[in-house]
Design a protein around this motif. Structure first.
Motif, PDB file in Angstrom:
ATOM      1  N   VAL A 152       0.860  -1.183   0.000  1.00  0.00           N
ATOM      2  CA  VAL A 152       0.000   0.000   0.000  1.00  0.00           C
ATOM      3  C   VAL A 152       0.894   1.230   0.000  1.00  0.00           C
ATOM      4  O   VAL A 152       1.689   1.433   0.929  1.00  0.00           O
ATOM      5  N   GLN A 153       0.772   2.033  -1.044  1.00  0.00           N
ATOM      6  CA  GLN A 153       1.581   3.243  -1.148  1.00  0.00           C
ATOM      7  C   GLN A 153       1.034   4.314  -0.221  1.00  0.00           C
ATOM      8  O   GLN A 153      -0.136   4.678  -0.291  1.00  0.00           O
ATOM      9  N   GLU A 196      -1.310  -9.698   5.135  1.00  0.00           N
ATOM     10  CA  GLU A 196      -0.217  -8.809   5.542  1.00  0.00           C
ATOM     11  C   GLU A 196      -0.162  -7.638   4.581  1.00  0.00           C
ATOM     12  O   GLU A 196      -0.304  -7.804   3.365  1.00  0.00           O
ATOM     13  N   VAL A 197       0.058  -6.452   5.131  1.00  0.00           N
ATOM     14  CA  VAL A 197       0.176  -5.225   4.343  1.00  0.00           C
ATOM     15  C   VAL A 197       1.542  -4.614   4.600  1.00  0.00           C
ATOM     16  O   VAL A 197       1.995  -4.529   5.753  1.00  0.00           O
ATOM     17  N   VAL A 198       2.208  -4.189   3.522  1.00  0.00           N
ATOM     18  CA  VAL A 198       3.485  -3.486   3.600  1.00  0.00           C
ATOM     19  C   VAL A 198       3.246  -2.033   3.201  1.00  0.00           C
ATOM     20  O   VAL A 198       2.803  -1.763   2.082  1.00  0.00           O
ATOM     21  N   LEU A 199       3.517  -1.107   4.110  1.00  0.00           N
ATOM     22  CA  LEU A 199       3.414   0.319   3.782  1.00  0.00           C
ATOM     23  C   LEU A 199       4.677   0.726   3.034  1.00  0.00           C
ATOM     24  O   LEU A 199       5.793   0.547   3.536  1.00  0.00           O
ATOM     25  N   LEU A 234       1.180  -5.943   9.878  1.00  0.00           N
ATOM     26  CA  LEU A 234       1.590  -4.715   9.210  1.00  0.00           C
ATOM     27  C   LEU A 234       3.112  -4.665   9.187  1.00  0.00           C
ATOM     28  O   LEU A 234       3.765  -4.923  10.201  1.00  0.00           O
ATOM     29  N   ARG A 235       3.655  -4.325   8.033  1.00  0.00           N
ATOM     30  CA  ARG A 235       5.106  -4.242   7.861  1.00  0.00           C
ATOM     31  C   ARG A 235       5.443  -2.905   7.222  1.00  0.00           C
ATOM     32  O   ARG A 235       4.654  -2.349   6.449  1.00  0.00           O
ATOM     33  N   LEU A 258       2.428  -4.978  14.413  1.00  0.00           N
ATOM     34  CA  LEU A 258       3.544  -4.403  13.669  1.00  0.00           C
ATOM     35  C   LEU A 258       4.685  -5.395  13.730  1.00  0.00           C
ATOM     36  O   LEU A 258       5.171  -5.737  14.810  1.00  0.00           O
ATOM     37  N   MET A 259       5.109  -5.881  12.584  1.00  0.00           N
ATOM     38  CA  MET A 259       6.057  -6.984  12.551  1.00  0.00           C
ATOM     39  C   MET A 259       7.408  -6.611  13.174  1.00  0.00           C
ATOM     40  O   MET A 259       7.874  -5.469  13.040  1.00  0.00           O
TER      41      MET A 259
END
Length: 432
Positions: A152-153, A196-199, A234-235, A258-259
């Motif tokens: 996710v940007q 899982e979502v990576v910001l 969340l990463r 938060l990983m």
């Protein structure tokens, strides 16, 4: 250069993200991957046929070389297919990329995620000045080419001017995505089945400086987790150690979703070289950041970007960077041999021979392999939470690669596994 690079730390390889009516070749960081998927959807909706999209990277000369090679190959293998080129390298030198064989259009970074830029009848237009960009629109992407985690940007661009880096000239000033749009995107990918979502962004630690109230990254992440309680993991992508905010430190200490894995944009371990790079931290600050993170979250895994062979780097400077790997407790390294970027201040400094840069990069990668092996061995007998990317392979919360032995799950599944063995490439485990 804070946007997270490929996980292996090497030059940005082409990634074929799709076949069919629109083929995509994406180079470089996770942000480029995210944007390539969004652009493919825009091109499909616009009705492009047989188009080949090449999303370029400008971090190193090797990344640019690979993209040029891919364009020439595409022109040979798919004669008549329109090749559309975009990305950081194309933004910085659009005329050079437009002159390559088969290239029908070059689209600038500020325009590439706008639907009107993909109208097939749109005539070729000059690439506008990226420094005039002021907004970052949120783009709904819910399919990530077979991946188990979603990107996710949240931020775009960079306001800093490291002497080795051209990315600000390809991405423009720092711009942030408002929280409401981020929440909508995260909910959409969860509904699509991601766990899982990576910001991601170019410099996510600068998040919020352009928004009302200037909410920092940590505050945004805390509110995101509160508003989307169903998000399991969340990463964060690469972080500048000079810009870690207090909200983020508290989140790291208190929020299990938060990983326990941070990737720091360190770049070097010698103060003089960091000063010549125009980084905003010194060696002591880098060590302090690493030690604070490990104290707040025992067992945390730390990664880092490091550049070997920067201009004027002596053997003593390089030794300080090698020592930093152990002193800071780094486990996962992304190593780059220094690459001159035209127009940057570092390109005008006294250069080291390319062979010496490569030799030092190889030594640094060897130190990284030893550090990773120590981390893997320390996990023996531990029970891990694993996100599967295939029936028998995935990554732990610490982003350690893991392979299941004697059993299998399903793509995208979260399960518990006990580590039974460790090798140079990761962990072996059995379902707990």
């Amino acid at each position: 250069m804070n946007a997270a690079p490929p996980e292996d730390g090497g030059p940005a390889p082409a990634e074929a993200l799709s076949r069919g009516p629109v083929r995509v070749l994406s180079f470089g960081c996770r942000l480029n991957t995210y944007e390539s998927i969004a652009m493919r959807e825009l091109a499909l909706r616009a009705g492009h046929e047989r188009a080949i999209l090449v999303n370029t990277c400008a971090v190193t000369a090797e990344a640019e070389r690979q993209a040029r090679k891919a364009i020439r190959r595409a022109a040979r293998e798919h004669p008549g297919a329109p090749i559309i080129v975009t990305g950081c390298a194309a933004q910085i030198a659009p005329e050079a990329w437009a002159a390559l064989p088969g290239v029908a259009r070059v689209i600038g970074n500020a325009e590439k995620l706008k639907p009107e830029a993909w109208a097939p009848a749109a005539p070729p237009a000059p690439v506008p000045d990226i420094m005039a960009a002021r907004e970052t629109a949120a783009h709904l992407v819910t399919e990530f080419a077979g991946r188990a985690r979603a990107f996710v940007q949240v931020q775009q661009g960079c306001d800093h001017r490291c002497t080795f880096c051209v990315i600000p000239y390809g991405r423009g000033p720092s711009r942030s995505v408002p929280l409401g749009a981020i929440v909508a995107q995260v909910r959409a990918v969860l509904e699509a089945g991601y766990r899982e979502v990576v910001l991601t962004g170019v410099d996510i630690a600068s998040y919020g400086t352009d928004l009302p109230g200037r909410p920092p990254l940590g505050q945004m992440a805390r509110r995101l987790l509160a508003l989307v309680p169903e998000l399991p993991r969340l990463r964060l992508s690469s972080l500048d150690p000079a810009a870690m905010d207090e909200d983020l430190w508290r989140l790291l200490a208190e929020e299990p979703r938060l990983m326990p894995h941070l990737h720091l944009s360190l770049q070097h371990g010698a103060d003089l070289i960091l000063k010549r790079m125009k980084r905003r931290h010194g060696r002591a600050e880098a060590l302090g950041c690493a030690r604070r993170a490990q104290a707040l979250r025992p067992g945390l895994a730390l990664g880092a970007d490091l550049i070997a062979g920067f201009p004027t780097e002596t053997e003593a400077h390089f030794a300080q960077m090698l020592a930093l790997v152990e002193e800071a407790g780094l486990s996962f390294l992304h190593v780059f041999p220094y690459s001159e970027r035209p127009g940057t201040p570092a390109a005008r400094m006294p250069q080291l021979p390319p062979t010496l840069r490569r030799e030092r990069a190889a030594r640094l990668r060897a130190a990284g392999a030893e550090a990773a092996a120590r981390f893997y061995n320390a996990r023996l007998g531990q029970e891990e939470s694993v996100l599967l990317e295939s029936p028998d392979r995935g990554h732990t919360e610490h982003f350690a690669p893991l392979r299941l032995v004697g059993s299998a799950g399903r793509h995208g599944q979260l399960l518990r596994a006990r580590v039974t063995a460790a090798g140079p490439d990761g962990l072996l485990a059995e379902v707990a």
